[in-house]
Design a protein around this motif. Structure first.
Motif, PDB file in Angstrom:
ATOM      1  N   ILE A 196       0.836  -1.207   0.000  1.00  0.00           N
ATOM      2  CA  ILE A 196       0.000   0.000   0.000  1.00  0.00           C
ATOM      3  C   ILE A 196       0.870   1.257   0.000  1.00  0.00           C
ATOM      4  N   LEU A 197       1.934   1.233   0.783  1.00  0.00           N
ATOM      5  CA  LEU A 197       2.805   2.403   0.895  1.00  0.00           C
ATOM      6  C   LEU A 197       3.797   2.524  -0.265  1.00  0.00           C
ATOM      7  N   TRP A 198       3.971   1.467  -1.036  1.00  0.00           N
ATOM      8  CA  TRP A 198       5.000   1.385  -2.070  1.00  0.00           C
ATOM      9  C   TRP A 198       4.963   2.557  -3.036  1.00  0.00           C
ATOM     10  N   SER A 199       3.796   2.892  -3.548  1.00  0.00           N
ATOM     11  CA  SER A 199       3.699   3.937  -4.570  1.00  0.00           C
ATOM     12  C   SER A 199       3.966   5.334  -4.008  1.00  0.00           C
ATOM     13  N   GLU A 200       3.842   5.498  -2.721  1.00  0.00           N
ATOM     14  CA  GLU A 200       4.052   6.804  -2.098  1.00  0.00           C
ATOM     15  C   GLU A 200       5.522   7.104  -1.804  1.00  0.00           C
ATOM     16  N   MET A 201       6.386   6.085  -1.926  1.00  0.00           N
ATOM     17  CA  MET A 201       7.788   6.253  -1.550  1.00  0.00           C
ATOM     18  C   MET A 201       8.664   6.462  -2.774  1.00  0.00           C
ATOM     19  N   PRO A 202       9.710   7.284  -2.654  1.00  0.00           N
ATOM     20  CA  PRO A 202      10.677   7.413  -3.741  1.00  0.00           C
ATOM     21  C   PRO A 202      11.417   6.093  -3.971  1.00  0.00           C
ATOM     22  N   PHE A 203      12.021   5.941  -5.129  1.00  0.00           N
ATOM     23  CA  PHE A 203      12.669   4.686  -5.512  1.00  0.00           C
ATOM     24  C   PHE A 203      13.714   4.238  -4.497  1.00  0.00           C
ATOM     25  N   ALA A 204      14.581   5.138  -4.060  1.00  0.00           N
ATOM     26  CA  ALA A 204      15.645   4.770  -3.116  1.00  0.00           C
ATOM     27  C   ALA A 204      15.053   4.281  -1.798  1.00  0.00           C
ATOM     28  N   VAL A 205      13.995   4.933  -1.353  1.00  0.00           N
ATOM     29  CA  VAL A 205      13.335   4.517  -0.117  1.00  0.00           C
ATOM     30  C   VAL A 205      12.661   3.154  -0.321  1.00  0.00           C
ATOM     31  N   ASN A 206      12.129   2.915  -1.530  1.00  0.00           N
ATOM     32  CA  ASN A 206      11.521   1.609  -1.830  1.00  0.00           C
ATOM     33  C   ASN A 206      12.529   0.486  -1.660  1.00  0.00           C
ATOM     34  N   LEU A 207      13.754   0.710  -2.123  1.00  0.00           N
ATOM     35  CA  LEU A 207      14.779  -0.323  -1.994  1.00  0.00           C
ATOM     36  C   LEU A 207      15.122  -0.594  -0.530  1.00  0.00           C
ATOM     37  N   ILE A 208      15.227   0.465   0.235  1.00  0.00           N
ATOM     38  CA  ILE A 208      15.507   0.313   1.669  1.00  0.00           C
ATOM     39  C   ILE A 208      14.323  -0.379   2.354  1.00  0.00           C
ATOM     40  N   ALA A 209      13.104   0.049   2.017  1.00  0.00           N
ATOM     41  CA  ALA A 209      11.906  -0.550   2.607  1.00  0.00           C
ATOM     42  C   ALA A 209      11.813  -2.030   2.257  1.00  0.00           C
ATOM     43  N   LEU A 210      12.174  -2.367   1.037  1.00  0.00           N
ATOM     44  CA  LEU A 210      12.142  -3.767   0.615  1.00  0.00           C
ATOM     45  C   LEU A 210      13.157  -4.597   1.406  1.00  0.00           C
ATOM     46  N   ALA A 211      14.352  -4.052   1.592  1.00  0.00           N
ATOM     47  CA  ALA A 211      15.386  -4.760   2.357  1.00  0.00           C
ATOM     48  C   ALA A 211      14.966  -4.926   3.815  1.00  0.00           C
ATOM     49  N   VAL A 212      14.421  -3.871   4.399  1.00  0.00           N
ATOM     50  CA  VAL A 212      13.968  -3.937   5.792  1.00  0.00           C
ATOM     51  C   VAL A 212      12.808  -4.922   5.931  1.00  0.00           C
ATOM     52  N   ALA A 213      11.858  -4.851   5.000  1.00  0.00           N
ATOM     53  CA  ALA A 213      10.706  -5.761   5.040  1.00  0.00           C
ATOM     54  C   ALA A 213      11.166  -7.210   4.921  1.00  0.00           C
ATOM     55  N   ALA A 214      12.104  -7.480   4.023  1.00  0.00           N
ATOM     56  CA  ALA A 214      12.615  -8.847   3.858  1.00  0.00           C
ATOM     57  C   ALA A 214      13.299  -9.325   5.137  1.00  0.00           C
ATOM     58  N   ALA A 215      14.079  -8.454   5.764  1.00  0.00           N
ATOM     59  CA  ALA A 215      14.762  -8.822   7.005  1.00  0.00           C
ATOM     60  C   ALA A 215      13.757  -9.090   8.126  1.00  0.00           C
ATOM     61  N   VAL A 216      12.760  -8.218   8.249  1.00  0.00           N
ATOM     62  CA  VAL A 216      11.749  -8.381   9.299  1.00  0.00           C
ATOM     63  C   VAL A 216      10.953  -9.669   9.065  1.00  0.00           C
ATOM     64  N   ILE A 217      10.574  -9.917   7.818  1.00  0.00           N
ATOM     65  CA  ILE A 217       9.837 -11.147   7.504  1.00  0.00           C
ATOM     66  C   ILE A 217      10.686 -12.366   7.852  1.00  0.00           C
ATOM     67  N   GLY A 218      11.965 -12.320   7.498  1.00  0.00           N
ATOM     68  CA  GLY A 218      12.856 -13.434   7.828  1.00  0.00           C
ATOM     69  C   GLY A 218      12.949 -13.680   9.325  1.00  0.00           C
ATOM     70  N   ILE A 219      13.062 -12.615  10.087  1.00  0.00           N
ATOM     71  CA  ILE A 219      13.155 -12.735  11.546  1.00  0.00           C
ATOM     72  C   ILE A 219      11.851 -13.287  12.120  1.00  0.00           C
ATOM     73  N   ILE A 220      10.723 -12.754  11.659  1.00  0.00           N
ATOM     74  CA  ILE A 220       9.426 -13.203  12.182  1.00  0.00           C
ATOM     75  C   ILE A 220       9.172 -14.670  11.827  1.00  0.00           C
ATOM     76  N   VAL A 221       9.443 -15.040  10.574  1.00  0.00           N
ATOM     77  CA  VAL A 221       9.256 -16.435  10.166  1.00  0.00           C
ATOM     78  C   VAL A 221      10.182 -17.338  10.977  1.00  0.00           C
ATOM     79  N   GLY A 222      11.422 -16.932  11.124  1.00  0.00           N
ATOM     80  CA  GLY A 222      12.375 -17.733  11.882  1.00  0.00           C
ATOM     81  C   GLY A 222      11.939 -17.926  13.323  1.00  0.00           C
ATOM     82  N   LEU A 223      11.562 -16.839  13.985  1.00  0.00           N
ATOM     83  CA  LEU A 223      11.116 -16.940  15.376  1.00  0.00           C
ATOM     84  C   LEU A 223       9.847 -17.786  15.494  1.00  0.00           C
ATOM     85  N   THR A 224       8.915 -17.574  14.576  1.00  0.00           N
ATOM     86  CA  THR A 224       7.660 -18.328  14.599  1.00  0.00           C
ATOM     87  C   THR A 224       7.925 -19.822  14.481  1.00  0.00           C
TER      88      THR A 224
END
Length: 132
Positions: free
Chosen positions: A25-53
């Motif tokens: 939902i937020l993707w289109s509102e963010m500049p390209f560079a922020v999208n890349l950072i958001a994608l990296a952070v989201a991937a890391a958070v998903i990995g941590i949550i899946v791992g802990l779960t």
């Protein structure tokens, strides 16, 4: 595996899906560079949550349980602040649903059947269901 642990895992996976929807939902509102950072952070958070779960639900890891609890508690103030500020908008509503899923999942970890299961103690209720 007790139903509370199964439901914990399901709720956490639902929370991950909601997190992906939130980023989308937020993707289109963010500049390209922020999208890349958001994608990296989201991937890391998903990995941590899946791992802990999975460590909690499949390996009965008490360390993962308390790391999850600690991360949850650390995230409460910022989540509450963000949700209250944006709950009437789609990203805030999705984030509120995600927080509700995670809160219920956390509570399920402290039910008697889940606690016995984590301690590898027999659950009389589950045994009665199996043998009846």
């Amino acid at each position: 595996m007790p139903k509370s642990i199964v439901n914990f895992e399901r709720l956490m996976l639902a929370s991950i899906v909601l997190g992906i929807v939130h980023v989308a939902i937020l993707w289109s509102e963010m500049p390209f560079a922020v999208n890349l950072i958001a994608l990296a952070v989201a991937a890391a958070v998903i990995g941590i949550i899946v791992g802990l779960t999975l460590l909690i639900s499949r390996r009965r890891s008490k360390i993962a349980l308390w790391v999850f609890v600690g991360l949850f508690v650390l995230g409460v103030p910022s989540t509450v602040k963000t949700v209250l500020a944006t709950v009437t908008q789609p990203p805030g509503f999705v984030m509120a649903l995600q927080a509700i899923c995670q809160t219920i999942a956390l509570v399920l970890l402290f039910t008697p059947s889940a606690r016995n299961w984590m301690k590898r103690k027999p659950d009389p209720v589950a045994e009665a269901e199996i043998f009846s």
